[in-house]
Design a protein around this motif. Structure first.
Motif, PDB file in Angstrom:
ATOM      1  N   ASP A 122      -7.611  -5.714  -1.182  1.00 20.14           N
ATOM      2  CA  ASP A 122      -7.771  -4.268  -1.076  1.00 20.14           C
ATOM      3  C   ASP A 122      -7.122  -3.596  -2.283  1.00 20.14           C
ATOM      4  O   ASP A 122      -5.898  -3.566  -2.407  1.00 20.14           O
ATOM      5  CB  ASP A 122      -7.133  -3.760   0.221  1.00 20.14           C
ATOM      6  N   ALA A 124       0.826  -1.212   0.000  1.00 23.67           N
ATOM      7  CA  ALA A 124       0.000   0.000   0.000  1.00 23.67           C
ATOM      8  C   ALA A 124       0.859   1.261   0.000  1.00 23.67           C
ATOM      9  O   ALA A 124       1.919   1.315   0.626  1.00 23.67           O
ATOM     10  CB  ALA A 124      -0.920   0.005   1.216  1.00 23.67           C
ATOM     11  N   SER A 160      -3.525  -1.058  -2.202  1.00 31.21           N
ATOM     12  CA  SER A 160      -4.254   0.200  -2.094  1.00 31.21           C
ATOM     13  C   SER A 160      -3.338   1.419  -2.149  1.00 31.21           C
ATOM     14  O   SER A 160      -2.128   1.331  -1.916  1.00 31.21           O
ATOM     15  CB  SER A 160      -5.048   0.228  -0.784  1.00 31.21           C
ATOM     16  N   SER A 161      -3.952   2.557  -2.483  1.00 37.35           N
ATOM     17  CA  SER A 161      -3.272   3.863  -2.467  1.00 37.35           C
ATOM     18  C   SER A 161      -2.015   3.884  -3.333  1.00 37.35           C
ATOM     19  O   SER A 161      -0.953   4.361  -2.925  1.00 37.35           O
ATOM     20  CB  SER A 161      -2.931   4.266  -1.025  1.00 37.35           C
ATOM     21  N   ASP A 193      -2.888  -6.433  -0.590  1.00 35.35           N
ATOM     22  CA  ASP A 193      -3.171  -5.019  -0.369  1.00 35.35           C
ATOM     23  C   ASP A 193      -2.327  -4.191  -1.332  1.00 35.35           C
ATOM     24  O   ASP A 193      -1.121  -4.048  -1.158  1.00 35.35           O
ATOM     25  CB  ASP A 193      -2.864  -4.627   1.077  1.00 35.35           C
ATOM     26  N   GLU A 199     -12.254  -4.444  -0.730  1.00 34.37           N
ATOM     27  CA  GLU A 199     -12.279  -2.993  -0.769  1.00 34.37           C
ATOM     28  C   GLU A 199     -11.874  -2.493  -2.152  1.00 34.37           C
ATOM     29  O   GLU A 199     -10.725  -2.658  -2.576  1.00 34.37           O
ATOM     30  CB  GLU A 199     -11.371  -2.422   0.318  1.00 34.37           C
ATOM     31  N   SER A 211      -8.316  -0.451  -3.166  1.00 38.65           N
ATOM     32  CA  SER A 211      -8.876   0.889  -3.036  1.00 38.65           C
ATOM     33  C   SER A 211      -7.857   1.984  -3.347  1.00 38.65           C
ATOM     34  O   SER A 211      -6.643   1.758  -3.305  1.00 38.65           O
ATOM     35  CB  SER A 211      -9.420   1.084  -1.614  1.00 38.65           C
ATOM     36  N   SER A 212      -8.385   3.169  -3.664  1.00 40.42           N
ATOM     37  CA  SER A 212      -7.567   4.364  -3.902  1.00 40.42           C
ATOM     38  C   SER A 212      -6.519   4.146  -4.984  1.00 40.42           C
ATOM     39  O   SER A 212      -5.319   4.382  -4.797  1.00 40.42           O
ATOM     40  CB  SER A 212      -6.901   4.820  -2.595  1.00 40.42           C
TER      41      SER A 212
END
Length: 217
Positions: A130, A83, A107-108, A105, A154, A132-133
């Motif tokens: 995940d 992330a 994300s971001s 993960d 997510e 996300s973002s």
């Protein structure tokens, strides 16, 4: 008696050979998985420079940034947590070679393009995903409903469009779900229990309606 003892020795030898092949396969594929991820992503801040494959020994990849193994002395990846590293590129298909991975993960970051339609074949045993973002676009793959171990999904803060696949709502282990801040449209499937998934899970999608959001008109 002698024949019986010889048979036992051969049987035990074969068993160890099979176990050795299995562990070697897991090690080789997981190393290939990480190599592919590193090669497929643009690492703008050089965080993945620590992923060195010149002299890989058992357990060495477990010390890589963002990599967690099932056991510290075995090159079998349990989780990958990358992330907020400024990574760019498409969803890394090489994850399919991490055959025992349960947590992802990404994300971001600055990942883009569509989420693979066959994602359930890439992260077969995922309990947490995940994404996300990022800047993922296109539709949410209905095949995510085949990831039967998912507890966490997510996908919020992307550019996803289309409808939410109703099959995902039937995942009986799913406890955390978010698709907020996308460009989704249509009615929220009734398979998503509004007592578990609140309006925050679906918020800020201009074309989305139905419980737990405002009624469709």
């Amino acid at each position: 008696m002698l024949i019986s003892r010889i048979f036992k020795v051969i049987a035990v030898s074969c068993l160890w050979l099979l176990l050795g092949c299995s562990l070697s396969y897991g090690t080789d594929t997981d190393i290939a998985c990480l190599k592919s991820i590193k090669e497929s992503l643009v690492d703008t801040h050089h965080y993945l420079n620590s992923w060195k494959f010149e002299n890989v020994t058992e357990g060495s990849i477990c010390a890589f940034l963002g990599v967690e193994c099932w056991h510290p002395n075995e090159n079998r990846v349990l989780n990958i947590r990358l992330a907020d590293l400024g990574l760019k590129g498409r969803f890394p298909l090489g994850l399919a070679n991490c055959t025992s991975i349960t947590g992802i993960d990404l994300s971001s970051n600055e990942l883009f393009g569509s989420i693979p339609q066959n994602i359930s074949e890439i992260v077969v045993f995922a309990t947490s995903l995940d994404l996300s973002s990022n800047n993922f676009s296109g539709e949410i793959p209905s095949s995510l409903a085949n990831c039967s171990f998912l507890n966490v999904l997510e996908l919020d803060h992307n550019q996803l469009t289309g409808h939410i696949p109703g099959q995902i709502g039937f995942l009986n282990r799913l406890k955390t779900f978010s698709v907020s801040n996308n460009r989704l449209s249509g009615r929220i499937p009734s398979s998503f229990n509004s007592s578990i998934f609140t309006k925050e899970s679906f918020a800020n999608n201009p074309g989305l309606c139905g419980k737990p959001l405002s009624p469709c008109v």
